[in-house]
Design a protein around this motif. Structure first.
Motif, PDB file in Angstrom:
ATOM      1  N   ASN A 191       0.806  -1.220   0.000  1.00  0.00           N
ATOM      2  CA  ASN A 191       0.000   0.000   0.000  1.00  0.00           C
ATOM      3  C   ASN A 191       0.835   1.263   0.000  1.00  0.00           C
ATOM      4  O   ASN A 191       0.346   2.319  -0.413  1.00  0.00           O
ATOM      5  CB  ASN A 191      -0.953  -0.014   1.193  1.00  0.00           C
ATOM      6  N   LYS A 215     -10.943  -3.595   6.156  1.00  0.00           N
ATOM      7  CA  LYS A 215     -12.174  -3.988   5.458  1.00  0.00           C
ATOM      8  C   LYS A 215     -12.547  -2.946   4.408  1.00  0.00           C
ATOM      9  O   LYS A 215     -12.982  -3.292   3.308  1.00  0.00           O
ATOM     10  CB  LYS A 215     -13.310  -4.162   6.467  1.00  0.00           C
ATOM     11  N   SER A 235     -10.206  -3.585   1.430  1.00  0.00           N
ATOM     12  CA  SER A 235     -10.508  -4.783   0.647  1.00  0.00           C
ATOM     13  C   SER A 235     -11.830  -4.648  -0.104  1.00  0.00           C
ATOM     14  O   SER A 235     -11.940  -5.078  -1.262  1.00  0.00           O
ATOM     15  CB  SER A 235     -10.532  -6.023   1.548  1.00  0.00           C
ATOM     16  N   VAL A 236     -12.841  -4.037   0.536  1.00  0.00           N
ATOM     17  CA  VAL A 236     -14.145  -3.887  -0.123  1.00  0.00           C
ATOM     18  C   VAL A 236     -14.039  -2.969  -1.332  1.00  0.00           C
ATOM     19  O   VAL A 236     -14.522  -3.290  -2.422  1.00  0.00           O
ATOM     20  CB  VAL A 236     -15.200  -3.349   0.876  1.00  0.00           C
ATOM     21  N   LEU A 272     -11.335  -2.141  -2.984  1.00  0.00           N
ATOM     22  CA  LEU A 272     -10.477  -2.747  -4.002  1.00  0.00           C
ATOM     23  C   LEU A 272     -11.275  -3.774  -4.805  1.00  0.00           C
ATOM     24  O   LEU A 272     -11.095  -3.900  -6.021  1.00  0.00           O
ATOM     25  CB  LEU A 272      -9.263  -3.409  -3.339  1.00  0.00           C
ATOM     26  N   GLY A 273     -12.177  -4.473  -4.122  1.00  0.00           N
ATOM     27  CA  GLY A 273     -13.067  -5.404  -4.817  1.00  0.00           C
ATOM     28  C   GLY A 273     -14.014  -4.694  -5.761  1.00  0.00           C
ATOM     29  O   GLY A 273     -14.277  -5.167  -6.873  1.00  0.00           O
ATOM     30  N   GLN A 288      -4.661  -7.286  -7.588  1.00  0.00           N
ATOM     31  CA  GLN A 288      -5.785  -6.790  -6.797  1.00  0.00           C
ATOM     32  C   GLN A 288      -6.423  -7.915  -5.980  1.00  0.00           C
ATOM     33  O   GLN A 288      -6.730  -7.730  -4.793  1.00  0.00           O
ATOM     34  CB  GLN A 288      -6.827  -6.147  -7.717  1.00  0.00           C
ATOM     35  N   ILE A 289      -6.632  -9.073  -6.610  1.00  0.00           N
ATOM     36  CA  ILE A 289      -7.213 -10.218  -5.900  1.00  0.00           C
ATOM     37  C   ILE A 289      -6.302 -10.644  -4.754  1.00  0.00           C
ATOM     38  O   ILE A 289      -6.761 -10.956  -3.649  1.00  0.00           O
ATOM     39  CB  ILE A 289      -7.448 -11.393  -6.880  1.00  0.00           C
ATOM     40  N   ILE A 329      -6.688  -8.216  -1.893  1.00  0.00           N
ATOM     41  CA  ILE A 329      -7.947  -8.432  -1.183  1.00  0.00           C
ATOM     42  C   ILE A 329      -7.843  -9.648  -0.261  1.00  0.00           C
ATOM     43  O   ILE A 329      -8.252  -9.600   0.910  1.00  0.00           O
ATOM     44  CB  ILE A 329      -9.110  -8.622  -2.189  1.00  0.00           C
ATOM     45  N   CYS A 330      -7.279 -10.737  -0.779  1.00  0.00           N
ATOM     46  CA  CYS A 330      -7.140 -11.973   0.014  1.00  0.00           C
ATOM     47  C   CYS A 330      -6.243 -11.749   1.234  1.00  0.00           C
ATOM     48  O   CYS A 330      -6.559 -12.198   2.342  1.00  0.00           O
ATOM     49  CB  CYS A 330      -6.587 -13.102  -0.847  1.00  0.00           C
ATOM     50  N   ALA A 373      -5.614  -8.892   2.768  1.00  0.00           N
ATOM     51  CA  ALA A 373      -6.296  -8.019   3.724  1.00  0.00           C
ATOM     52  C   ALA A 373      -7.337  -8.788   4.526  1.00  0.00           C
ATOM     53  O   ALA A 373      -7.459  -8.613   5.745  1.00  0.00           O
ATOM     54  CB  ALA A 373      -6.945  -6.845   2.985  1.00  0.00           C
ATOM     55  N   GLN A 374      -8.074  -9.663   3.845  1.00  0.00           N
ATOM     56  CA  GLN A 374      -9.086 -10.466   4.541  1.00  0.00           C
ATOM     57  C   GLN A 374      -8.444 -11.441   5.528  1.00  0.00           C
ATOM     58  O   GLN A 374      -8.956 -11.660   6.627  1.00  0.00           O
ATOM     59  CB  GLN A 374      -9.938 -11.220   3.521  1.00  0.00           C
TER      60      GLN A 374
END
Length: 268
Positions: A23, A92, A95-96, A98-99, A247-248, A251-252, A254-255
Motif C-alpha cells: 500500500n 475492510k 478490501s471492499v 479494491l473489490g 488486486q485479488i 484483497i485476500c 487483507a481479509q
C-alpha cells in the motif's frame, strides 16, 4: 509454575508488513496521479485541453487523473494505516473498495469488447477533431504529431482526413502554403537524416497514391492502433491479468489479516 505459556492465535507479521509495503507503493502512485492531474489543470496543458475536442458534455479528462489519484491515495492510506495499526475497519474498507474497483474494471473490459465499434467511432471522432484544432493549440499539435510518428500513420483513416483542417485542405480557396499537404509527422523517416524536415509533407497529397506511399504514411491511425493491439494482444492481456491478480491477491491478504486480528482479539 511450569514455565509453559499458552500460545494463542497470532497476527502474521509477514502478511501485515507485506500489505503495508504493497500500500505504500499504491499510496505513492496515487500521489503521482494527483500531481499529474493538478499540474495539467494548472498549466492548461494537453490533458486540460482534451475536453474541448471530445464529445463528453464538457467532461475534462484531467479530472479522471485527479479522481483516480485521489481514490488510490485514500485506499493506499487506509491499507497502510490499517495494516500497521491492525485496524480492521480500515482493512475492510481497503478490501471492499479494491473489490469494487476490480468489478468495475471487469465490467469496463466486457463493455469495451461488446461496444468496440462505438469505441472505434469515438477514436475516429477524437482524431478528426484534433486534426481540425491542429494549429489552434501547441499541446494538441504535439499530441497528434506524437501519435502519427509513433503509430506511423496519418489522419484517422487516411491522409485525406487532413482536408478537415483549414490549412491543409485541398480547396481552391485555400491560400495556405500547406494546401494539399500533411504535417511533418506523417512523413516517412529517412534513417540517414538527423534533422527533421518540417516541410516534407508539402503538396504530398497532390501526388498519385503510389508516389504518396514513398513520401508519407498513408494508413490511418485507427487501423494502425487496431493492428498494434492485435500484434501485442498477449502483452496487453498479460498486463491486465497481472493487475487483476495483484488486486485479488491484495484483497485476500487483507481479509486474512482481518481474520487473524479478530481471532487474536477473540482469544483475549
Amino acid at each position: 509454575m511450569s514455565g509453559k505459556h499458552y500460545k494463542g492465535p497470532e497476527v502474521s507479521c509477514c502478511i501485515k508488513y507485506f500489505i503495508f509495503g504493497f500500500n505504500v507503493i499504491f499510496w505513492f502512485l496515487g500521489i503521482a496521479f494527483l500531481g499529474i492531474g493538478l499540474w495539467a489543470w494548472n498549466e492548461k496543458g494537453v490533458l486540460s485541453n482534451i475536453s474541448s475536442i471530445t464529445d463528453l458534455g464538457g467532461f475534462d479528462p484531467v479530472w479522471l487523473f485527479m479522481v483516480v489519484g485521489g481514490v488510490m491515495f485514500i485506499l493506499g492510506f487506509a491499507g497502510c494505516i490499517g495494516a500497521l495499526r491492525e485496524n480492521t475497519f480500515l482493512l475492510k474498507f481497503f478490501s471492499v473498495f479494491l473489490g469494487i474497483i476490480f468489478f468495475l474494471e471487469l465490467t469496463a473490459g466486457v463493455l469495451a469488447f461488446v461496444f468496440k465499434d462505438w469505441i472505434k467511432d469515438q477514436l475516429y471522432f477524437f482524431i478528426n477533431n484534433n486534426i481540425r484544432a491542429y494549429r489552434d493549440d501547441i499541446d494538441l499539435q504535439n499530441l497528434i504529431d506524437f501519435t502519427q510518428e509513433y503509430w506511423q500513420c496519418c489522419g484517422a483513416f487516411g491522409a485525406d482526413d487532413w482536408n478537415l483542417n483549414i490549412y491543409f485542405n485541398c480547396t481552391d480557396s485555400n491560400a495556405s502554403r500547406e494546401r494539399c499537404g500533411v504535417p511533418f509527422s506523417c512523413c516517412t523517416k529517412d534513417p540517414a537524416e538527423d534533422v527533421i524536415n518540417t516541410q516534407c509533407g508539402y503538396d504530398a497529397r497532390q501526388k498519385p497514391e503510389v508516389d504518396q506511399q514513398i513520401v508519407i504514411y498513408t494508413k490511418g491511425c485507427v487501423p494502425q492502433f487496431e493492428k498494434w493491439l492485435q500484434d501485442n494482444l498477449t502483452i496487453v492481456a498479460g498486463i491486465f491479468i497481472g493487475i487483476a491478480l495483484l488486486q485479488i491477491f491484495g484483497i485476500c491478504l487483507a481479509q486474512n489479516l482481518v481474520s487473524d486480528i479478530e481471532a487474536v482479539r477473540a482469544s483475549w
